[in-house]
Design a protein around this motif. Structure first.
Motif, PDB file in Angstrom:
ATOM      1  N   GLN A 193     -18.761 -10.269  -3.613  1.00  0.00           N
ATOM      2  CA  GLN A 193     -18.904 -10.350  -2.205  1.00  0.00           C
ATOM      3  C   GLN A 193     -17.638 -10.024  -1.413  1.00  0.00           C
ATOM      4  N   MET A 194     -16.417 -10.358  -1.991  1.00  0.00           N
ATOM      5  CA  MET A 194     -15.257  -9.995  -1.571  1.00  0.00           C
ATOM      6  C   MET A 194     -15.056  -8.440  -1.586  1.00  0.00           C
ATOM      7  N   VAL A 195     -15.457  -7.676  -2.444  1.00  0.00           N
ATOM      8  CA  VAL A 195     -15.438  -6.224  -2.245  1.00  0.00           C
ATOM      9  C   VAL A 195     -16.336  -5.729  -1.072  1.00  0.00           C
ATOM     10  N   GLN A 196     -17.477  -6.244  -1.125  1.00  0.00           N
ATOM     11  CA  GLN A 196     -18.569  -6.033  -0.113  1.00  0.00           C
ATOM     12  C   GLN A 196     -17.782  -6.336   1.203  1.00  0.00           C
ATOM     13  N   ALA A 197     -17.129  -7.323   1.298  1.00  0.00           N
ATOM     14  CA  ALA A 197     -16.625  -7.812   2.795  1.00  0.00           C
ATOM     15  C   ALA A 197     -15.323  -7.004   3.125  1.00  0.00           C
ATOM     16  N   GLY A 198     -14.916  -6.046   2.131  1.00  0.00           N
ATOM     17  CA  GLY A 198     -13.907  -5.300   2.535  1.00  0.00           C
ATOM     18  C   GLY A 198     -12.489  -5.810   2.357  1.00  0.00           C
ATOM     19  N   LEU A 199     -12.445  -6.735   1.273  1.00  0.00           N
ATOM     20  CA  LEU A 199     -11.059  -7.444   1.051  1.00  0.00           C
ATOM     21  C   LEU A 199     -10.109  -6.566   0.406  1.00  0.00           C
ATOM     22  N   ILE A 200     -10.416  -5.513  -0.387  1.00  0.00           N
ATOM     23  CA  ILE A 200      -9.593  -4.861  -1.100  1.00  0.00           C
ATOM     24  C   ILE A 200      -8.442  -4.228  -0.262  1.00  0.00           C
ATOM     25  N   PRO A 201      -8.819  -3.400   0.727  1.00  0.00           N
ATOM     26  CA  PRO A 201      -7.840  -2.821   1.455  1.00  0.00           C
ATOM     27  C   PRO A 201      -7.059  -3.836   2.563  1.00  0.00           C
ATOM     28  N   LYS A 202      -7.756  -5.008   2.724  1.00  0.00           N
ATOM     29  CA  LYS A 202      -7.041  -6.032   3.408  1.00  0.00           C
ATOM     30  C   LYS A 202      -5.955  -6.609   2.718  1.00  0.00           C
ATOM     31  N   LEU A 203      -6.314  -7.022   1.405  1.00  0.00           N
ATOM     32  CA  LEU A 203      -5.400  -7.650   0.647  1.00  0.00           C
ATOM     33  C   LEU A 203      -4.278  -6.766  -0.030  1.00  0.00           C
ATOM     34  N   SER A 204      -4.600  -5.354  -0.008  1.00  0.00           N
ATOM     35  CA  SER A 204      -3.539  -4.468  -0.367  1.00  0.00           C
ATOM     36  C   SER A 204      -2.648  -4.225   0.669  1.00  0.00           C
ATOM     37  N   SER A 205      -2.906  -4.235   1.689  1.00  0.00           N
ATOM     38  CA  SER A 205      -1.978  -4.204   3.005  1.00  0.00           C
ATOM     39  C   SER A 205      -1.075  -5.486   2.861  1.00  0.00           C
ATOM     40  N   LEU A 206      -1.510  -6.398   2.558  1.00  0.00           N
ATOM     41  CA  LEU A 206      -0.780  -7.762   2.553  1.00  0.00           C
ATOM     42  C   LEU A 206       0.402  -7.883   1.271  1.00  0.00           C
ATOM     43  N   LEU A 207       0.231  -7.144   0.385  1.00  0.00           N
ATOM     44  CA  LEU A 207       1.047  -6.848  -0.578  1.00  0.00           C
ATOM     45  C   LEU A 207       2.573  -6.738   0.102  1.00  0.00           C
ATOM     46  N   ALA A 208       2.688  -6.147   1.109  1.00  0.00           N
ATOM     47  CA  ALA A 208       4.037  -5.911   1.549  1.00  0.00           C
ATOM     48  C   ALA A 208       4.786  -7.113   2.094  1.00  0.00           C
ATOM     49  N   MET A 254     -12.067   1.650  -6.450  1.00  0.00           N
ATOM     50  CA  MET A 254     -11.965   1.523  -5.220  1.00  0.00           C
ATOM     51  C   MET A 254     -10.656   1.361  -4.802  1.00  0.00           C
ATOM     52  N   PHE A 255      -9.573   0.858  -5.695  1.00  0.00           N
ATOM     53  CA  PHE A 255      -8.101   0.907  -5.415  1.00  0.00           C
ATOM     54  C   PHE A 255      -7.560   2.100  -5.175  1.00  0.00           C
ATOM     55  N   ALA A 256      -7.875   3.329  -5.596  1.00  0.00           N
ATOM     56  CA  ALA A 256      -7.445   4.586  -5.687  1.00  0.00           C
ATOM     57  C   ALA A 256      -7.392   5.218  -4.071  1.00  0.00           C
ATOM     58  N   TYR A 257      -8.381   4.430  -3.277  1.00  0.00           N
ATOM     59  CA  TYR A 257      -8.295   4.842  -2.069  1.00  0.00           C
ATOM     60  C   TYR A 257      -7.746   4.032  -0.886  1.00  0.00           C
ATOM     61  N   THR A 258      -6.749   3.180  -1.339  1.00  0.00           N
ATOM     62  CA  THR A 258      -5.766   2.077  -0.733  1.00  0.00           C
ATOM     63  C   THR A 258      -4.275   2.555  -1.023  1.00  0.00           C
ATOM     64  N   ASP A 259      -3.531   1.875  -0.568  1.00  0.00           N
ATOM     65  CA  ASP A 259      -2.058   2.072  -0.625  1.00  0.00           C
ATOM     66  C   ASP A 259      -1.836   1.292  -1.592  1.00  0.00           C
ATOM     67  N   CYS A 260      -2.525   0.525  -2.451  1.00  0.00           N
ATOM     68  CA  CYS A 260      -2.253  -0.471  -3.420  1.00  0.00           C
ATOM     69  C   CYS A 260      -1.184  -0.048  -4.542  1.00  0.00           C
ATOM     70  N   ILE A 261      -1.840   1.141  -5.037  1.00  0.00           N
ATOM     71  CA  ILE A 261      -1.178   1.542  -6.330  1.00  0.00           C
ATOM     72  C   ILE A 261       0.326   2.049  -6.098  1.00  0.00           C
ATOM     73  N   PRO A 262       0.319   2.717  -4.921  1.00  0.00           N
ATOM     74  CA  PRO A 262       1.937   3.090  -4.754  1.00  0.00           C
ATOM     75  C   PRO A 262       2.897   1.831  -4.389  1.00  0.00           C
ATOM     76  N   GLN A 263       2.383   0.891  -3.795  1.00  0.00           N
ATOM     77  CA  GLN A 263       3.281  -0.435  -3.738  1.00  0.00           C
ATOM     78  C   GLN A 263       3.219  -0.946  -5.054  1.00  0.00           C
ATOM     79  N   LEU A 264       2.381  -0.986  -6.065  1.00  0.00           N
ATOM     80  CA  LEU A 264       2.604  -1.813  -7.256  1.00  0.00           C
ATOM     81  C   LEU A 264       3.619  -0.817  -8.114  1.00  0.00           C
ATOM     82  N   MET A 265       3.665   0.365  -8.035  1.00  0.00           N
ATOM     83  CA  MET A 265       4.630   1.227  -8.653  1.00  0.00           C
ATOM     84  C   MET A 265       6.009   1.134  -8.050  1.00  0.00           C
ATOM     85  N   LYS A 266       6.278   0.956  -6.798  1.00  0.00           N
ATOM     86  CA  LYS A 266       7.340   0.482  -6.350  1.00  0.00           C
ATOM     87  C   LYS A 266       7.774  -0.737  -6.522  1.00  0.00           C
ATOM     88  N   MET A 267       6.982  -1.977  -6.838  1.00  0.00           N
ATOM     89  CA  MET A 267       7.346  -3.090  -7.359  1.00  0.00           C
ATOM     90  C   MET A 267       7.866  -2.757  -8.900  1.00  0.00           C
TER      91      MET A 267
END
Length: 786
Positions: A378-393, A417-430
C-alpha cells in the motif's frame, strides 16, 4: 484537655471528609495548605494514631502578603486553631515566613505536562477562586450560557495542578460536570469542549484515571467524536451542493452570496468542532495508558474513527490522531484494522509537511506499519518511495525514512522503483561522507538490498561509485561493504566488466589470513565474474588459488558458507578449458564427489557441484576424467529425479552431454529415463498378482506370464505408443518412443531434458550459464542466465 482536643479533631475530620469546612469565607483568598505533622498529632493522644494523613485542616490566610507581621499572624493562627499546640508557635512562624518569601511559580509550570493550548472561549473577565467552587457548581444548573461560564471557571481552576486534589474531593462538582456533559453536549459545542477539558486535566495524571473512568467520560467522548464526524460529513455535503449550485448559475449574485455565507459559517463551525475533537482525542489517548481501557476502545472501533479523522486539515488535531494510531499500531489486531481502512493512503497525504511534530509522528507510525508485507505494498501504491526519498535530505527525519525504505526494499518487486528517484545518489553520498568511520547499519543494509537489482547496480556504479566502494571495502576490510559489492557483481552487462580492474585485489584477499566472513564476500564476488575476456588461468597461477580451493573442499575444513563459495568459484573458472584441466589434474573432481556424499541433503551444495560437472564435461580432458575415472555419471543418474527442479535441470543437461560422447553411459541413461517415464506401468507389471485372481491380460494364451525370466526392456511389443501397442516387429526402439513423447522427433538422437541440441549435435547452452545461488535466485527468472 486531651479529651477535648480529640473530640475537636474528630469533629474537624468529619467536616473535612464531608467537604463542608470553610474558614473565614468573606475574606480574600490566598490558598495555603498546612498539613499537621506527627508531633502535633501526638498532642491529641493515642486516639488519633494512624489517622494522620486523613486529618487535615486548610487554613486560608487572606491577609498574608509582603508587609504582613509574621509573628502576629502566627499567634492568631495558633489561637484560632485549637489543633495546634501553643508550643508549636515557632514552627508556624517559620512556615509563614517561608510562604511569605517564596517565589511565585510561573503559571506555565503549573500546567499539566501534556496540556493543550488555550482555545477560543476560555477568556474570562474575572479570576477563578477555589473558595467559590460552590458558586461555580450552582451555575451548572442554569441556562446554557451560565453553564458555559461555570464550567469555564472550574476549568481555570483545574488547569492548576495544585487544585486537582481538592477538586477531586468535591464529588458534587465532578458529578455535576459529568451530568451536564451527558445531557447537554449536543446543545453547545463550547460547553462540551470546556467540560471535557476539565476531565482532560485530571487524565493528564495516571493516579486520577480511575475517577475519570468512574464518570464514564471515555465512552462519552467516543460517542461525541463519532457524532461530530457525522456532522462534518453533512456539512461537507451541504457545502458541495451550494458550490454546485453556484457553478451552475454563476451569474446569480444571490446564489453566490449564499454560498459565501455558508462557507464562512462552515469555517466557524469547523474551528469549534476541531477544538472539541482535539481535547476529546487527547483525553482518550491519556486513558489508553491502561491496555484494558485501550481494548475497550478498540471494541468500539476506535481505529476506524481515528483513521476517518485523518481527512481533517488541523495540524494539532492530526498530531494527536497520528500519535494515538502509533500507540495502537503495536498490536496485530489494530494493525489489521488500519490495513482494512487504507490508513496508509491517508498518511501519505501528510508527507511531506512543515509541521515538525506531525512529520515525525507520521513517519514513526509508517515505520510500525512497514513491518507488514501488505501494508508495504500500500505504501508503494500510495507513492511513498519518492516522498520518503526526498526526505532523506532532512537530517532530523533521515533515520526514520531510511528504516521505512529499507523495509520496502526487502521485497524484490519494489527494488527497481528506487532507480527512478534521487534515493541512490543520496545514499552513495552518505556512504562516502562516512570516510573511514563505521557506517550506520541501516544505511549499509539498505544499500545491500538495492544493489541486488540490476538497474540500481548501474546507478551505484555511475561515476566513481564502484571505485570508491572497492577502496573502502579493501582498505577497511569491511564485510558489509564487500557484501554490497558482491551484489553489484552478480548482474550481467556493463557493470560486470568494471570488475576486471579489481580481480587481482579480490584474489589477493583469499591467500592471506583474513576473517572468514570477509573472505566469503571476496570469493563470492570473484565467482560472479563470468567474463569471457578474463584470463582465469593467469589468476589461478599468480595467486596460487588451486591449492586454496582444494583445501577448502574438505568437509569440516571451514564453514559451509565458505565451502559453498569455493564450489561456485570452481564452477566459474571451469568455463576455461585450461583451468578445467588444472582442476582435473589437482584431484578436485574426486574431492567434489566426496563433498557431494557428505552434503547430499543440502540442495544448494548438490546443485552447485553438479554445475561444476556440467562445466567440465564441455572440455575433452575433463570429460574423459569424469566419465572414465569417477562415478560422477552414476551420481548424476541418481539425482536425475531429485525433488528439486533446478537440480533435475542441471543433471539432465549434464547427462545429455555425457550420453552424446559415451555410448555405454548413453544406453544406461536412456534406459533409466525410459524406466522413469513408464515407472507406473512397470511397477504394475512387477507387482502383478499370482493365481486365479490375477489379471488375465498379463498372461499369454497358454497361461504363462509374458515376462518369464527375461528383461522387460527386451519386449518391444509391450511398449506403448500414442495410438496403442506398437507392433512386435522390433522396428521401433524405446529411444524413438522417448523422442516422440518429448517432442524431439526433429532432432537426431535427441535426449529428454531442458537442454537444446541442434542438428549438428552441438549444445546450444553456452558454458557461461550457471545456476543461481540461494541468495540470488528469483523464481520469476530462468534458471540459466542468458
Amino acid at each position: 484537655m486531651e479529651k477535648l482536643q480529640a473530640e475537636d479533631a474528630r469533629y474537624l475530620k468529619r467536616k473535612v471528609k464531608g467537604g463542608s469546612l470553610d474558614v473565614h469565607p468573606t475574606e480574600k483568598a490566598l490558598i495555603v495548605q498546612y498539613e499537621l505533622e506527627a508531633t502535633i498529632l501526638g498532642e491529641m493522644g493515642d486516639l488519633m494514631v494512624g489517622e494522620r494523613k486523613e486529618c487535615q485542616k486548610i487554613i486560608r490566610l487572606k491577609s498574608l502578603n509582603a508587609n504582613t507581621d509574621i509573628a502576629s499572624l502566627a499567634r492568631k493562627v495558633v489561637e484560632e486553631c485549637r489543633l495546634i499546640h501553643p508550643s508549636k508557635l515557632s514552627e508556624v512562624e517559620q512556615l509563614l515566613f517561608y510562604l511569605q518569601n517564596r517565589k511565585k511559580s510561573d503559571k506555565r509550570e503549573k500546567h499539566p505536562p501534556r496540556d493543550l493550548a488555550p482555545f477560543e472561549g476560555m477568556e474570562l473577565d474575572e479570576e477563578a477562586n477555589i473558595n467559590r467552587i460552590d458558586h461555580y457548581v450552582e451555575l451548572l444548573y442554569e441556562d446554557i450560557p451560565e453553564k458555559v461560564r461555570g464550567a469555564t471557571l472550574i476549568l481555570h481552576l483545574a488547569r492548576n495542578p495544585d487544585n486537582l486534589e481538592e477538586l477531586l474531593q468535591n464529588e458534587t462538582a465532578l458529578g455535576a460536570l459529568a451530568r451536564v456533559l451527558r445531557e447537554d453536549w449536543k446543545q453547545s459545542v463550547d460547553l462540551a469542549t470546556t467540560i471535557i477539558y476539565v476531565f482532560f486535566c485530571f487524565s493528564s495524571f495516571s493516579q486520577f484515571h480511575g475517577q475519570v473512568t468512574h464518570y464514564k467520560i471515555g465512552a462519552l467522548c467516543m460517542n461525541i467524536i463519532e457524532h461530530e464526524l457525522k456532522r462534518y460529513d453533512l456539512w461537507q455535503d451541504e457545502l458541495q451542493k451550494k458550490a454546485a449550485a453556484c457553478d451552475d448559475d454563476h451569474k446569480n449574485q444571490n446564489v453566490k452570496k449564499e454560498h459565501e455565507k455558508a462557507f464562512k459559517k462552515y469555517q466557524g463551525l469547523l474551528i469549534k468542532q476541531e477544538q472539541l475533537l482535539r481535547v476529546a482525542v487527547h483525553l482518550l489517548l491519556n486513558l489508553a495508558e491502561d491496555t484494558r481501557t485501550e481494548l475497550k476502545m478498540r471494541n468500539k472501533n476506535i481505529v476506524h474513527t481515528l483513521v476517518k479523522t485523518l481527512d481533517r486539515e488541523d495540524e494539532e488535531l492530526l498530531v494527536l490522531v497520528v500519535s494515538f494510531l502509533k500507540k495502537l499500531s503495536i498490536f496485530l489486531e489494530n494493525k489489521n484494522d488500519m490495513a482494512e481502512t487504507y490508513a496508509v493512503e491517508k498518511l501519505a497525504r501528510l508527507l511531506p509537511c512543515k509541521h515538525e511534530d506531525l512529520l515525525n509522528t507520521t513517519l514513526r507510525l509508517l515505520l510500525n506499519l512497514s513491518f507488514d508485507t501488505g501494508l508495504r505494498s500500500q505504501m508503494v501504491q500510495a507513492g511513498l518511495i519518492p516522498k520518503l526519498s526526498s526526505l532523506l535530505a532532512d537530517e532530523s527525519q533521515r533515520q526514520l525514512c531510511m528504516c521505512i525504505l529499507y523495509h520496502i526494499s526487502v521485497d524484490d518487486r519494489f527494488k527497481s522503483m528506487f532507480a527512478y528517484t534521487d534515493c541512490i545518489p543520496q545514499l552513495m553520498k552518505m556512504l562516502f561522507d562516512c570516510g573511514e568511520s563505521p557506517m550506520d547499519p541501516e544505511l549499509i543494509s539498505f544499500c545491500i538490498n538495492l544493489a541486488a537489482n540490476k538497474r540500481n547496480a548501474q546507478v551505484i556504479c555511475e561515476g566513481n561509485g564502484l571505485k570508491m566502494l572497492m577502496k573502502r571495502g579493501l582498505k577497511l576490510k569491511d564485510v558489509l561493504t564487500m557484501k554490497m559489492i558482491r551484489n553489484v557483481s552478480q548482474h550481467d552487462g556493463p557493470t560486470k566488466n568494471l570488475f576486471i580492474d579489481y580481480v587481482g585485489d579480490l584474489a589477493a584477499q583469499t591467500g592471506v589470513e583474513e576473517r572468514e566472513e570477509y573472505v566469503i564476500e571476496c570469493l563470492g564476488t570473484l565467482a560472479n565474474l563470468t567474463i569471457p575476456d578474463l584470463d582465469w588461468e593467469l589468476v589461478l597461477k599468480e595467486y596460487n588459488l588451486v591449492p586454496f580451493l582444494k583445501d577448502r573442499l574438505k568437509p569440516g575444513s571451514a564453514e559451509d558458507d565458505l565451502i559453498l563459495e569455493v564450489v561456485i568459484m570452481i564452477g566459474t573458472v571451469s568455463m576455461d578449458d585450461s583451468c578445467a584441466a588444472m582442476m582435473a589434474k589437482s584431484g578436485i573432481i574426486s574431492a567434489l564427489i566426496e563433498l557431494l556424499n557428505s552434503q547430499q541433503e543440502d540442495d544448494e551444495f548438490v546443485c552447485q557441484i553438479v554445475y561444476v560437472f556440467y562445466q567440465m564435461v564441455f572440455h575433452q580432458a575433463t570429460r574423459d576424467v569424469i566419465i572414465k575415472d569417477t562415478q560422477a555419471p552414476a551420481y548424476l543418474i541418481d539425482l536425475m529425479h531429485d525433488k528439486n527442479a533446478e537440480i533435475r535441470k542441471v543433471c539432465d543437461n549434464t547427462l545429455d552431454i555425457i550420453a552424446e560422447y559415451d555410448e555405454e553411459w548413453g544406453r544406461k541413461i536412456q534406459s533409466e529415463k525410459f524406466r522413469w517415464h513408464n515407472s507406473q506401468w512397470l511397477e504394475m507389471v512387477d507387482n502383478r498378482a499370482m493365481g486365479d485372481d490375477g489379471e488375465p491380460f498379463m498372461y499369454g494364451d497358454d497361461g504363462e506370464p509374458f515376462m518369464l525370466n527375461g528383461d522387460i526392456l527386451e519386449r518391444h511389443d509391450l511398449f506403448y505408443s500414442a495410438d496403442g501397442i506398437i507392433p512386435a516387429d522390433s522396428t521401433i526402439s524405446p529411444g524413438f518412443f522417448i523422442d516422440y513423447q518429448n517432442g524431439d522427433m526433429g532432432q537426431a538422437g535427441g535426449f529428454p531434458g531442458s537442454m537444446n541440441i541442434d542438428t549438428f549435435r552441438q549444445s546450444t547452452v553456452t558454458s557461461g550459464q550457471r545456476p543461481a545461488t540461494a541468495s540470488g535466485f528469483r523464481p520469476e527468472e530462468q534458471f540459466f542466465y542468458s
